[in-house]
Design a protein around this motif. Structure first.
Motif, PDB file in Angstrom:
ATOM      1  N   LYS A  31       0.816  -1.214   0.000  1.00 47.25           N
ATOM      2  CA  LYS A  31       0.000   0.000   0.000  1.00 47.25           C
ATOM      3  C   LYS A  31       0.850   1.265   0.000  1.00 47.25           C
ATOM      4  CE  LYS A  31      -3.778  -0.203   2.379  1.00 47.25           C
ATOM      5  NZ  LYS A  31      -4.843  -0.025   1.353  1.00 47.25           N
ATOM      6  N   ASP A  32       2.039   1.188   0.605  1.00 49.87           N
ATOM      7  CA  ASP A  32       2.887   2.375   0.706  1.00 49.87           C
ATOM      8  C   ASP A  32       3.866   2.510  -0.458  1.00 49.87           C
ATOM      9  OD1 ASP A  32       4.504   0.260   1.326  1.00 49.87           O
ATOM     10  OD2 ASP A  32       5.290   1.096   3.193  1.00 49.87           O
ATOM     11  N   ALA A  33       3.688   1.735  -1.533  1.00 50.31           N
ATOM     12  CA  ALA A  33       4.558   1.850  -2.711  1.00 50.31           C
ATOM     13  C   ALA A  33       4.434   3.253  -3.299  1.00 50.31           C
ATOM     14  CB  ALA A  33       4.183   0.806  -3.757  1.00 50.31           C
ATOM     15  N   LEU A  34       5.568   3.804  -3.743  1.00 52.15           N
ATOM     16  CA  LEU A  34       5.550   5.152  -4.319  1.00 52.15           C
ATOM     17  C   LEU A  34       5.021   5.160  -5.747  1.00 52.15           C
ATOM     18  CD1 LEU A  34       8.899   6.696  -3.043  1.00 52.15           C
ATOM     19  CD2 LEU A  34       6.617   6.801  -2.033  1.00 52.15           C
ATOM     20  N   GLY A  35       5.179   4.055  -6.449  1.00 45.18           N
ATOM     21  CA  GLY A  35       4.688   4.012  -7.825  1.00 45.18           C
ATOM     22  C   GLY A  35       4.786   2.621  -8.403  1.00 45.18           C
ATOM     23  N   TYR A  36       4.059   2.401  -9.476  1.00 42.40           N
ATOM     24  CA  TYR A  36       4.132   1.108 -10.152  1.00 42.40           C
ATOM     25  C   TYR A  36       3.565   1.222 -11.559  1.00 42.40           C
ATOM     26  CZ  TYR A  36      -0.873   0.734  -9.036  1.00 42.40           C
ATOM     27  OH  TYR A  36      -2.214   0.979  -8.935  1.00 42.40           O
ATOM     28  N   TYR A  37       3.934   0.253 -12.381  1.00 43.58           N
ATOM     29  CA  TYR A  37       3.306   0.053 -13.685  1.00 43.58           C
ATOM     30  C   TYR A  37       2.915  -1.408 -13.757  1.00 43.58           C
ATOM     31  CZ  TYR A  37       2.672  -0.748 -18.660  1.00 43.58           C
ATOM     32  OH  TYR A  37       2.158  -1.122 -19.875  1.00 43.58           O
ATOM     33  N   ALA A  38       1.646  -1.682 -14.041  1.00 44.84           N
ATOM     34  CA  ALA A  38       1.164  -3.057 -14.144  1.00 44.84           C
ATOM     35  C   ALA A  38       0.326  -3.182 -15.407  1.00 44.84           C
ATOM     36  CB  ALA A  38       0.329  -3.428 -12.916  1.00 44.84           C
ATOM     37  N   CYS A  39       0.458  -4.315 -16.097  1.00 46.90           N
ATOM     38  CA  CYS A  39      -0.265  -4.469 -17.351  1.00 46.90           C
ATOM     39  C   CYS A  39      -0.551  -5.932 -17.651  1.00 46.90           C
ATOM     40  CB  CYS A  39       0.519  -3.862 -18.518  1.00 46.90           C
ATOM     41  SG  CYS A  39       2.067  -4.737 -18.876  1.00 46.90           S
ATOM     42  N   ASN A  40      -1.520  -6.144 -18.524  1.00 50.69           N
ATOM     43  CA  ASN A  40      -1.767  -7.453 -19.111  1.00 50.69           C
ATOM     44  C   ASN A  40      -1.128  -7.423 -20.484  1.00 50.69           C
ATOM     45  OD1 ASN A  40      -3.452  -9.202 -21.071  1.00 50.69           O
ATOM     46  ND2 ASN A  40      -3.997 -10.006 -19.054  1.00 50.69           N
ATOM     47  N   GLN A  41      -0.202  -8.339 -20.732  1.00 48.10           N
ATOM     48  CA  GLN A  41       0.570  -8.252 -21.961  1.00 48.10           C
ATOM     49  C   GLN A  41       1.010  -9.623 -22.446  1.00 48.10           C
ATOM     50  OE1 GLN A  41       1.045  -6.880 -24.872  1.00 48.10           O
ATOM     51  NE2 GLN A  41       1.285  -4.968 -23.737  1.00 48.10           N
TER      52      GLN A  41
ATOM     53  N   GLY B  57       3.619 -15.482 -18.043  1.00 52.57           N
ATOM     54  CA  GLY B  57       2.209 -15.256 -18.291  1.00 52.57           C
ATOM     55  C   GLY B  57       1.941 -13.847 -18.776  1.00 52.57           C
ATOM     56  N   ASP B  58       0.665 -13.457 -18.778  1.00 54.83           N
ATOM     57  CA  ASP B  58       0.274 -12.156 -19.330  1.00 54.83           C
ATOM     58  C   ASP B  58       0.449 -10.998 -18.357  1.00 54.83           C
ATOM     59  OD1 ASP B  58      -0.388 -13.412 -21.654  1.00 54.83           O
ATOM     60  OD2 ASP B  58      -2.538 -13.508 -21.252  1.00 54.83           O
ATOM     61  N   ASP B  59       0.582 -11.280 -17.062  1.00 55.84           N
ATOM     62  CA  ASP B  59       0.676 -10.206 -16.077  1.00 55.84           C
ATOM     63  C   ASP B  59       2.130  -9.770 -15.896  1.00 55.84           C
ATOM     64  OD1 ASP B  59      -2.110 -10.400 -15.476  1.00 55.84           O
ATOM     65  OD2 ASP B  59      -1.674 -12.178 -14.286  1.00 55.84           O
ATOM     66  N   PHE B  60       2.334  -8.466 -15.907  1.00 53.91           N
ATOM     67  CA  PHE B  60       3.687  -7.929 -15.756  1.00 53.91           C
ATOM     68  C   PHE B  60       3.608  -6.633 -14.962  1.00 53.91           C
ATOM     69  CE2 PHE B  60       6.993  -4.945 -17.043  1.00 53.91           C
ATOM     70  CZ  PHE B  60       8.141  -5.704 -16.807  1.00 53.91           C
ATOM     71  N   GLY B  61       4.636  -6.381 -14.138  1.00 48.51           N
ATOM     72  CA  GLY B  61       4.650  -5.138 -13.386  1.00 48.51           C
ATOM     73  C   GLY B  61       6.042  -4.740 -12.931  1.00 48.51           C
ATOM     74  N   LEU B  62       6.252  -3.452 -12.777  1.00 48.08           N
ATOM     75  CA  LEU B  62       7.465  -2.867 -12.213  1.00 48.08           C
ATOM     76  C   LEU B  62       7.026  -1.962 -11.072  1.00 48.08           C
ATOM     77  CD1 LEU B  62      10.502  -2.134 -12.194  1.00 48.08           C
ATOM     78  CD2 LEU B  62       9.982  -0.357 -13.878  1.00 48.08           C
ATOM     79  N   VAL B  63       7.572  -2.184  -9.869  1.00 48.18           N
ATOM     80  CA  VAL B  63       7.128  -1.458  -8.681  1.00 48.18           C
ATOM     81  C   VAL B  63       8.291  -0.680  -8.071  1.00 48.18           C
ATOM     82  CG1 VAL B  63       6.039  -1.662  -6.412  1.00 48.18           C
ATOM     83  CG2 VAL B  63       5.418  -3.264  -8.236  1.00 48.18           C
ATOM     84  N   PHE B  64       8.032   0.596  -7.766  1.00 47.70           N
ATOM     85  CA  PHE B  64       8.976   1.446  -7.046  1.00 47.70           C
ATOM     86  C   PHE B  64       8.457   1.524  -5.611  1.00 47.70           C
ATOM     87  CE2 PHE B  64      10.558   6.092  -6.499  1.00 47.70           C
ATOM     88  CZ  PHE B  64      11.640   5.637  -5.766  1.00 47.70           C
ATOM     89  N   ALA B  65       9.015   0.670  -4.737  1.00 53.12           N
ATOM     90  CA  ALA B  65       8.493   0.546  -3.377  1.00 53.12           C
ATOM     91  C   ALA B  65       8.927   1.687  -2.466  1.00 53.12           C
ATOM     92  CB  ALA B  65       8.924  -0.789  -2.771  1.00 53.12           C
TER      93      ALA B  65
ATOM     94  N   MET C 150      -2.075  -0.011 -16.057  1.00 54.77           N
ATOM     95  CA  MET C 150      -2.199   1.138 -15.149  1.00 54.77           C
ATOM     96  C   MET C 150      -0.815   1.578 -14.695  1.00 54.77           C
ATOM     97  SD  MET C 150      -4.062   1.571 -11.397  1.00 54.77           S
ATOM     98  CE  MET C 150      -5.706   1.933 -12.013  1.00 54.77           C
ATOM     99  N   PHE C 151      -0.622   2.894 -14.686  1.00 61.63           N
ATOM    100  CA  PHE C 151       0.574   3.504 -14.115  1.00 61.63           C
ATOM    101  C   PHE C 151       0.125   4.352 -12.936  1.00 61.63           C
ATOM    102  CE2 PHE C 151       3.355   7.191 -13.650  1.00 61.63           C
ATOM    103  CZ  PHE C 151       4.587   6.577 -13.496  1.00 61.63           C
ATOM    104  N   TYR C 152       0.831   4.219 -11.812  1.00 64.52           N
ATOM    105  CA  TYR C 152       0.449   4.954 -10.606  1.00 64.52           C
ATOM    106  C   TYR C 152       1.683   5.588  -9.982  1.00 64.52           C
ATOM    107  CZ  TYR C 152      -0.785   5.758  -5.689  1.00 64.52           C
ATOM    108  OH  TYR C 152      -0.971   6.325  -4.450  1.00 64.52           O
TER     109      TYR C 152
END
Length: 651
Positions: free
Chosen positions: A323-333, A396-404, A577-579
């Protein structure tokens, strides 16, 4: 553009007041898009810009920023100068304004010292809705002054019963042409475009933006009363760009562009696009939406299939994000499609780069031919796998990069004086079609990396020992005390340089590489398979946190609650989604050791003129921006892509 060109445009606006008669305004208001030729490449429109700027000046962000010396010394004076030199602009920004770009102009020559002129900038058409009651006053106050000051020559001509005036500065710039149609001032650097607009106004021609099917389709969902909105004709842009390429006289450039054809060909699949930016008062957020039309039948590169996914992002991936992650990018790809497209795209780029390098070989020596295939073969050699078949195909199709977050770590230094540095907490995750098989592949990669590094270390030590072996009769052979002192150190070096280990955390095996005698012990490349996901990071502590977040079922990011204020603005079924938690990121950075070291450089920079108090005010102003969210999804049943961005702010 040069200042004199801008001055000529101002003179044109002012001079329009000179022959505006009341009879002109007896006609119906003009719909701007009805008098803009459909050859327009770009079109941007807004209304009541003056009021919108006044509202912005009352925002928390602007009030914070305006209190800094940066604003008072640099930004504020520029705005005041513009207001004093062109006070009439406020009167011309109370109603509708639009700008159309009708051509890209000539292919620019990128030579040292070469400046762009109005011709190379392309053809533009500026449309301004005017108030008849303000025109006489504008004429008396500024028209003659501007025209006299910049010594503009005026030539009048008629077309279809409409008067056109052309202004040209004594400095020899391209002419600025203007006319008035009903309640609208038209200004352009192209006399031909002014005439086309007159033809549309007089119904002599029907080829306008308003009658363009692509324009109507792309802008159908656009909110026209927003802060501003715009349109792009990708087909016209594509044709204009190719003309620029064909016009170049540089033979090398032509060869390079031939290598770039796969990249240029991407544009053929895109059609019309439109966007708008607005402010949602209830959500306290700026909202932008864009709509891109495409032709899937022309998608030879596979790009459309990548960016316009018709599968929604699996909401379960948010269980991997604290919940306290500063940012992320997650996608179905589709990871295989991304991999293949990336190779083809990079091959074109590398081909162009190699051609440029080869052209200079006669002067600077032979070039090294680089290609994605060469790089991939090298990577596969060191990793011991076929990247496409053994790794990418298992994802698989789910991919993400998280800046915690931005952590603080101690770096060991000589004399036991440690140094604190800011260390970004980043990790990747992706779905696994076969978690067990993907895990074994990753385990093999880690083991091979460790074995190869250790083998090279042993070989290096052997070469070193061989070089240091004393010859017969040397002092070392007779028992040199220095040789005896080196013996314990030599034994210490026999330990493996890299160890591949496994740690079990909360029922999940974390495979990691540990480096002996490392100056950055906190760097430990690692991975784990948690449920149906592969997680990779370079911090074991971070991976433990991800596992704990996922396993506990609490403490993870939840779009329904964490994005509640803007939930109504989020489209259903987004594929990516990018957050970014903008406020937390700014505060995190402001309190980091790296920023504290960089801060004196900002304060001592005479060009910026910042004080420590100013920096605090700038940080406070930036902190009024809370969250930024961006999503992408394919519109069901249409060859169209919708993208949106949301920036929440503190009112």
């Amino acid at each position: 553009m040069k200042k004199s060109i801008i001055a000529v445009i101002c003179a044109a606006i002012a001079a329009c007041a000179g022959y505006a008669y009341f009879s002109i305004f007896a006609q119906k208001p003009v719909v701007f898009e009805s008098i803009v030729p459909d050859s327009a490449i770009y079109y941007v429109a807004t209304s009541n810009l003056n009021k919108k700027f006044r509202d912005f000046k009352n925002s928390t962000f602007f009030l914070q920023l305006s209190g800094t010396s940066l604003y008072k010394k640099n930004i504020g004076p520029k705005l005041d100068e513009l207001d004093s030199k062109a006070p009439f602009l406020k009167d011309f920004t109370d109603k509708d304004i639009s700008l159309a770009v009708l051509s890209l102009g000539k292919a620019p020559e990128l030579k040292q010292g070469k400046k762009y002129d109005l011709e190379s900038a392309g053809d533009i058409l500026l449309l301004i809705r005017v108030d008849k009651n303000k025109l006489p006053q504008l004429k008396r106050t500024i028209a003659e002054a501007y025209i006299a000051k910049y010594k503009c020559g005026i030539v009048s001509s008629g077309y279809q019963g409409v008067r056109i005036s052309s202004l040209k500065a004594a400095s020899g710039e391209e002419a600025i042409n203007y006319t008035i149609l009903s309640d609208t001032v038209l200004i352009s650097n192209s006399l031909e475009d002014i005439r086309k607009s007159i033809d549309l106004f007089k119904k002599k021609n029907a080829q306008s933006l308003a009658n363009n099917p692509g324009f109507r389709q792309a802008t159908a969902r656009v909110k026209k009363d927003s802060l501003f909105w715009g349109y792009k004709n990708s087909k016209n842009y594509y044709a204009a760009y190719l003309r620029q390429v064909q016009e170049t006289t540089d033979p090398l450039q032509k060869i390079i562009m031939s290598q770039m054809q796969p990249v240029i060909g991407l544009m053929a699949a895109f059609k019309d696009a439109a966007f708008y930016v607005d402010y949602d008062q209830e959500a306290a957020a700026f909202v932008s939406r864009s709509y891109t039309m495409f032709d899937a039948s022309k998608d030879e590169s596979g790009l459309i299939g990548i960016i316009a996914r018709d599968k929604a992002l699996d909401q379960k991936v948010f269980s991997l994000i604290p919940k306290d992650a500063l940012g992320y990018y997650a996608c179905n790809q589709d990871m295989l499609k991304c991999y293949d497209f990336g190779i083809n795209f990079l091959s074109s780029i590398f081909g162009a780069v190699n051609l440029q390098a080869s052209s200079k070989a006669g002067l600077k020596g032979p070039s090294i031919a680089l290609s994605p295939d060469t790089i991939i073969r090298q990577a596969e050699y060191y990793l011991g796998v076929d990247l496409r078949k053994d790794l990418i195909a298992l994802m698989g199709d789910d991919f993400g990069l998280v800046f915690a977050g931005l952590g603080e770590v101690e770096v060991p230094q000589p004399q036991n004086i440690n140094r604190r540095i800011s260390f970004p907490q980043l990790y990747l995750f992706c779905g696994a079609k076969d978690g067990e098989k993907l895990g074994k592949t990753m385990e093999g990669i880690f083991q091979k990396i460790a074995a190869d590094i250790n083998t090279r270390a042993v070989q290096s030590r052997e070469r070193y020992k061989k070089a240091k072996t004393p010859e017969a009769g040397s002092s070392e052979e007779e028992g040199d005390p220095l040789a005896d002192e080196d013996a314990p150190a030599a034994q210490e070096e026999e330990k493996p340089l890299v160890v591949s280990s496994v740690e079990n955390h909360n029922g999940v095996d974390i495979h990691y590489l540990e480096f002996a005698n490392s100056s950055t012990p906190f760097v430990q490349p690692n991975y784990c398979i948690v449920d149906k996901y592969l997680v990779f990071s370079i911090s074991r502590d971070l991976t433990r946190k991800v596992i704990q977040t996922y396993k506990s079922g609490s403490g993870s990011f939840d779009p329904d609650t964490d994005l509640a204020p803007v939930k109504d603005n989020l489209p259903p079924g987004y594929s990516a989604m990018f957050y970014l938690d903008f406020r937390s990121m700014v505060n995190n950075l402001a309190h980091s050791s790296s920023f504290k070291k960089f801060q004196p450089m900002l304060i001592n920079n005479p060009k910026l003129g910042l004080s420590s108090g100013d920096l605090d005010l700038v940080i406070a102003a930036l902190s009024t921006m809370r969250q930024f969210i961006a999503t992408v999804h394919k519109i069901p049943g249409e060859d169209a892509l919708e993208s949106q961005g949301i920036l929440t702010i503190e009112e």
